[in-house]
Scaffold this active site. Structure first.
Site, PDB file in Angstrom:
ATOM      1  CB  VAL A  15     -28.279  58.776  27.979  1.00  0.00           C
ATOM      2  CG1 VAL A  15     -28.571  60.217  28.234  1.00  0.00           C
ATOM      3  CG2 VAL A  15     -27.425  58.163  29.044  1.00  0.00           C
TER       4      VAL A  15
ATOM      5  CE1 TYR B 214     -26.925  59.091  38.751  1.00  0.00           C
ATOM      6  CE2 TYR B 214     -24.818  59.285  37.616  1.00  0.00           C
ATOM      7  CZ  TYR B 214     -26.176  59.491  37.658  1.00  0.00           C
ATOM      8  OH  TYR B 214     -26.806  60.099  36.592  1.00  0.00           O
TER       9      TYR B 214
ATOM     10  CB  SER C 192     -31.656  58.627  33.710  1.00  0.00           C
ATOM     11  OG  SER C 192     -30.507  59.418  33.803  1.00  0.00           O
TER      12      SER C 192
ATOM     13  CE1 TYR D  90     -33.180  63.801  33.254  1.00  0.00           C
ATOM     14  CE2 TYR D  90     -33.326  62.921  31.030  1.00  0.00           C
ATOM     15  CZ  TYR D  90     -32.989  62.774  32.353  1.00  0.00           C
ATOM     16  OH  TYR D  90     -32.465  61.597  32.776  1.00  0.00           O
TER      17      TYR D  90
ATOM     18  CE  LYS E 150     -30.349  60.178  36.840  1.00  0.00           C
ATOM     19  NZ  LYS E 150     -30.320  61.287  35.869  1.00  0.00           N
TER      20      LYS E 150
HETATM   21  N1  LIG Z   1     -30.036  60.800  31.302  1.00  0.00           N
HETATM   22  C1  LIG Z   1     -29.326  59.768  31.686  1.00  0.00           C
HETATM   23  O1  LIG Z   1     -29.663  58.611  31.445  1.00  0.00           O
HETATM   24  C2  LIG Z   1     -28.039  60.083  32.374  1.00  0.00           C
HETATM   25  C3  LIG Z   1     -27.417  58.877  33.063  1.00  0.00           C
HETATM   26  C4  LIG Z   1     -25.944  58.814  32.893  1.00  0.00           C
HETATM   27  N2  LIG Z   1     -25.427  57.667  33.592  1.00  0.00           N
HETATM   28  C5  LIG Z   1     -25.292  60.091  33.361  1.00  0.00           C
HETATM   29  O2  LIG Z   1     -25.089  60.245  34.519  1.00  0.00           O
HETATM   30  O3  LIG Z   1     -24.980  60.968  32.615  1.00  0.00           O
END
Ligand SMILES: NC(=O)CC[C@H](N)C(=O)O
Length: 312
Positions: A265, A195, A68, A247, A71
């Site tokens: 993650v 993505y 993530s 988050y 992003k």
């Molecule tokens: N929090 C994350 O890093 C989520 C990214 C992961 N690729 C997902 O879409 O679930």
């Protein structure tokens, strides 16, 4: 007499020593099979300073997918092309819910709370696809990150992208829900294909801390002051990182670390100390909000010892 850099090196080493000694390590992400193989004992940290030097400790040179944290880079790209029009499709408020929650999306008619929850990031990627074909969009994202890092070796780990594609039921559900609300303009498979690949961008902590310099140094790369992102855009992205980057753990992270930061993650976190440094940490065990448990501890230790915070 210890130089500032030696002092910082000693603090990074201590942060990793404490991390290694910690018995509570969190839980590695299991929903992406390739990430489930990670070793929770790993811990690394790298800091890139204003003078362009990068120093690190522990497993700071082991590459991982940034998940993530990508992003942040797609938001920077998208705001560059679309500008404020993006905010018609995505909000800028903390979500107070899980990163892959679908509940809120239904309540709020398909407008994701912010660009860092999955639904919001999927919309950002979809918006980038307005001007590029999927392959070109990915090329654009990779080149942008390579340019920020000053390293054209940065690549996408196709195995991790594929692993997520095969098991990404939640993200497919989110994307289809967005489409049903008229907030996804490209075919679900195209947008999610990009993505998953952007999430599989692979860097070690040193590379990631270099990629994050624009957030710490007003859109520039540090010593040569090359402007990569406008100052205003960099500042705004950092603001969203501070309020939404972790988050439903964003408040606790601001309390403990006090820096704009974004987690992934895979257990990586990118944090910016305005005017001073860009920091990347990695340890794969996650807390209940999906943020690196040990990574947060390392950042807490270093920022306390160095007195690095946006609140002083
Ligand atoms: N929090 C994350 O890093 C989520 C990214 C992961 N690729 C997902 O879409 O679930």
């Amino acid at each position: 007499m210890q130089s500032d850099q030696q002092k910082l090196q000693a603090i990074l080493d201590q942060a990793v020593d404490h991390a290694r000694a910690s018995t509570e390590r969190g839980r590695v992400a299991h929903y992406i099979p390739e990430l489930a193989k990670a070793d929770p004992q790993k811990a690394g940290i790298a800091v890139t300073l204003d003078n362009g030097e990068t120093i690190g400790a522990g497993d700071w040179q082991q590459p991982n997918t940034i998940q993530s944290i990508s992003k942040v880079f797609t938001l920077a790209l998208c705001l560059g092309t679309l500008g404020d029009n993006l905010w018609r499709r995505v909000g800028r408020e903390p979500s107070g819910s899980a990163f892959d929650s679908i509940l809120q999306l239904e309540h709020e008619n398909g407008i994701p709370r912010n660009p860092f929850v999955n639904a919001g990031a999927i919309v950002v990627t979809d918006a980038i696809l307005a001007t590029y074909q999927p392959k070109e969009a990915l090329g654009e994202i990779v080149r942008f990150v390579q340019g920020l890092t000053g390293d054209d070796q940065i690549f996408i780990d196709g195995r991790v992208a594929q692993s997520e594609e095969e098991t990404g039921h939640r993200n497919r559900a989110l994307a289809h829900y967005l489409a049903s609300c008229g907030n996804l303009y490209n075919p679900v498979a195209h947008t999610l294909g990009v993505y998953y690949n952007q999430c599989a961008l692979t860097m070690d902590c040193a590379q990631l801390s270099r990629a994050g310099r624009f957030l710490a140094f007003a859109g520039t790369l540090g010593p040569n002051r090359q402007q990569m992102v406008s100052m205003k855009r960099a500042r705004r992205i950092a603001a969203i990182m501070l309020t939404c980057g972790h988050y439903d753990g964003s408040g606790d992270f601001a309390y403990r670390v006090g820096l704009p930061a974004k987690s992934g993650v895979s257990g990586m976190i990118l944090a910016a100390v305005p005017g001073i440094a860009s920091i990347a940490v990695w340890s794969p065990g996650l807390d209940r909000n999906g943020n690196s448990h040990i990574g947060t501890q390392m950042l807490e230790y270093v920022t306390n010892e160095m007195d690095w915070t946006v609140f002083s």
